[in-house]
Design a protein around this motif. Sequence first.
Motif, PDB file in Angstrom:
ATOM      1  N   LEU A  26       0.832  -1.202   0.000  1.00 20.30           N
ATOM      2  CA  LEU A  26       0.000   0.000   0.000  1.00 20.30           C
ATOM      3  C   LEU A  26       0.870   1.258   0.000  1.00 20.30           C
ATOM      4  N   ALA A  27       1.923   1.246   0.803  1.00 25.72           N
ATOM      5  CA  ALA A  27       2.849   2.385   0.828  1.00 25.72           C
ATOM      6  C   ALA A  27       3.501   2.574  -0.542  1.00 25.72           C
ATOM      7  N   ALA A  28       3.885   1.482  -1.181  1.00 18.90           N
ATOM      8  CA  ALA A  28       4.486   1.573  -2.515  1.00 18.90           C
ATOM      9  C   ALA A  28       3.494   2.136  -3.523  1.00 18.90           C
ATOM     10  N   THR A  29       2.243   1.722  -3.426  1.00 19.81           N
ATOM     11  CA  THR A  29       1.216   2.215  -4.347  1.00 19.81           C
ATOM     12  C   THR A  29       0.971   3.707  -4.147  1.00 19.81           C
ATOM     13  N   ILE A  30       0.951   4.138  -2.905  1.00 25.18           N
ATOM     14  CA  ILE A  30       0.755   5.564  -2.630  1.00 25.18           C
ATOM     15  C   ILE A  30       1.933   6.371  -3.176  1.00 25.18           C
ATOM     16  N   LEU A  31       3.147   5.873  -2.981  1.00 23.36           N
ATOM     17  CA  LEU A  31       4.316   6.559  -3.549  1.00 23.36           C
ATOM     18  C   LEU A  31       4.248   6.612  -5.071  1.00 23.36           C
ATOM     19  N   LYS A  32       3.694   5.575  -5.649  1.00 25.71           N
ATOM     20  CA  LYS A  32       3.589   5.497  -7.106  1.00 25.71           C
ATOM     21  C   LYS A  32       2.769   6.646  -7.678  1.00 25.71           C
ATOM     22  N   THR A  33       1.829   7.177  -6.894  1.00 29.35           N
ATOM     23  CA  THR A  33       1.007   8.285  -7.380  1.00 29.35           C
ATOM     24  C   THR A  33       1.848   9.523  -7.684  1.00 29.35           C
ATOM     25  N   ILE A  34       3.035   9.596  -7.095  1.00 26.90           N
ATOM     26  CA  ILE A  34       3.910  10.751  -7.326  1.00 26.90           C
ATOM     27  C   ILE A  34       4.514  10.707  -8.726  1.00 26.90           C
ATOM     28  N   VAL A  35       4.843   9.512  -9.201  1.00 25.34           N
ATOM     29  CA  VAL A  35       5.585   9.405 -10.460  1.00 25.34           C
ATOM     30  C   VAL A  35       4.732   9.036 -11.669  1.00 25.34           C
ATOM     31  N   VAL A  36       3.528   8.524 -11.443  1.00 25.53           N
ATOM     32  CA  VAL A  36       2.675   8.132 -12.565  1.00 25.53           C
ATOM     33  C   VAL A  36       1.993   9.380 -13.120  1.00 25.53           C
ATOM     34  N   PRO A  37       2.012   9.559 -14.440  1.00 26.60           N
ATOM     35  CA  PRO A  37       1.296  10.695 -15.021  1.00 26.60           C
ATOM     36  C   PRO A  37      -0.182  10.633 -14.640  1.00 26.60           C
ATOM     37  N   MET A  38      -0.731  11.770 -14.246  1.00 22.62           N
ATOM     38  CA  MET A  38      -2.107  11.802 -13.768  1.00 22.62           C
ATOM     39  C   MET A  38      -3.091  11.838 -14.932  1.00 22.62           C
ATOM     40  N   THR A  39      -3.629  10.667 -15.199  1.00 20.45           N
ATOM     41  CA  THR A  39      -4.723  10.552 -16.148  1.00 20.45           C
ATOM     42  C   THR A  39      -5.881   9.892 -15.394  1.00 20.45           C
ATOM     43  N   ILE A  40      -7.045   9.961 -15.950  1.00 26.40           N
ATOM     44  CA  ILE A  40      -8.203   9.327 -15.314  1.00 26.40           C
ATOM     45  C   ILE A  40      -7.955   7.828 -15.155  1.00 26.40           C
ATOM     46  N   GLU A  41      -7.400   7.200 -16.180  1.00 28.93           N
ATOM     47  CA  GLU A  41      -7.164   5.757 -16.142  1.00 28.93           C
ATOM     48  C   GLU A  41      -6.143   5.387 -15.068  1.00 28.93           C
ATOM     49  N   SER A  42      -5.023   6.113 -15.010  1.00 28.97           N
ATOM     50  CA  SER A  42      -3.980   5.770 -14.043  1.00 28.97           C
ATOM     51  C   SER A  42      -4.451   6.006 -12.612  1.00 28.97           C
ATOM     52  N   MET A  43      -5.153   7.103 -12.376  1.00 27.61           N
ATOM     53  CA  MET A  43      -5.635   7.390 -11.018  1.00 27.61           C
ATOM     54  C   MET A  43      -6.736   6.407 -10.601  1.00 27.61           C
ATOM     55  N   THR A  44      -7.589   6.023 -11.557  1.00 27.08           N
ATOM     56  CA  THR A  44      -8.621   5.029 -11.252  1.00 27.08           C
ATOM     57  C   THR A  44      -7.986   3.701 -10.867  1.00 27.08           C
ATOM     58  N   LEU A  45      -6.970   3.298 -11.606  1.00 25.86           N
ATOM     59  CA  LEU A  45      -6.274   2.049 -11.303  1.00 25.86           C
ATOM     60  C   LEU A  45      -5.597   2.111  -9.943  1.00 25.86           C
ATOM     61  N   ILE A  46      -4.922   3.212  -9.650  1.00 34.22           N
ATOM     62  CA  ILE A  46      -4.240   3.354  -8.362  1.00 34.22           C
ATOM     63  C   ILE A  46      -5.250   3.390  -7.220  1.00 34.22           C
ATOM     64  N   LEU A  47      -6.335   4.132  -7.378  1.00 33.93           N
ATOM     65  CA  LEU A  47      -7.358   4.191  -6.333  1.00 33.93           C
ATOM     66  C   LEU A  47      -8.010   2.824  -6.112  1.00 33.93           C
ATOM     67  N   ALA A  48      -8.262   2.100  -7.183  1.00 31.30           N
ATOM     68  CA  ALA A  48      -8.837   0.762  -7.047  1.00 31.30           C
ATOM     69  C   ALA A  48      -7.867  -0.166  -6.319  1.00 31.30           C
ATOM     70  N   THR A  49      -6.589  -0.067  -6.653  1.00 29.69           N
ATOM     71  CA  THR A  49      -5.572  -0.887  -5.984  1.00 29.69           C
ATOM     72  C   THR A  49      -5.507  -0.563  -4.498  1.00 29.69           C
ATOM     73  N   ILE A  50      -5.527   0.709  -4.161  1.00 32.52           N
ATOM     74  CA  ILE A  50      -5.497   1.121  -2.752  1.00 32.52           C
ATOM     75  C   ILE A  50      -6.743   0.616  -2.030  1.00 32.52           C
ATOM     76  N   ALA A  51      -7.903   0.745  -2.655  1.00 32.09           N
ATOM     77  CA  ALA A  51      -9.148   0.287  -2.028  1.00 32.09           C
ATOM     78  C   ALA A  51      -9.141  -1.219  -1.796  1.00 32.09           C
ATOM     79  N   ILE A  52      -8.687  -1.975  -2.776  1.00 32.15           N
ATOM     80  CA  ILE A  52      -8.647  -3.430  -2.646  1.00 32.15           C
ATOM     81  C   ILE A  52      -7.660  -3.847  -1.564  1.00 32.15           C
ATOM     82  N   ARG A  53      -6.481  -3.250  -1.556  1.00 28.60           N
ATOM     83  CA  ARG A  53      -5.478  -3.615  -0.548  1.00 28.60           C
ATOM     84  C   ARG A  53      -5.922  -3.210   0.849  1.00 28.60           C
ATOM     85  N   THR A  54      -6.601  -2.083   0.959  1.00 31.59           N
ATOM     86  CA  THR A  54      -7.121  -1.663   2.264  1.00 31.59           C
ATOM     87  C   THR A  54      -8.197  -2.628   2.748  1.00 31.59           C
ATOM     88  N   ALA A  55      -9.117  -2.995   1.869  1.00 26.44           N
ATOM     89  CA  ALA A  55     -10.173  -3.941   2.237  1.00 26.44           C
ATOM     90  C   ALA A  55      -9.586  -5.295   2.629  1.00 26.44           C
TER      91      ALA A  55
END
Length: 118
Positions: A67-96
Amino acid sequence: MHEGFHGLVSAGVSVLTLIAASVLILGFVVSTVGWAKQAYEDGTDAAYRTYRHKLGRTVLLGLELLLAATILKTIVVPMTIESMTLILATIAIRTALGWATSLEVYGRWPWQKTKKGQ
């Protein structure tokens, strides 16, 4: 400077992911060896409960690192709707998964207080 920062964060994400994978693999091996030893000495019922608890704690730690790695990844991934949706979904799944595992291991949700004597 900007490229160097992104490279550093990307390396950090890779290191955290590698550490998380190592924790999961090592925790599985150590827990399984401990289970086999305890099952031989004490019987399978007690060994199974201990094994489940240790394995659950390993999964929780691995998930927190991922989860920490995924959150850090938000810094370097270009912010597009697709990339942010994927990152948010990953964070939600890992949190659950972390919450569900915590419930299995500790018998309560992460936000619930522990009872005295536990």
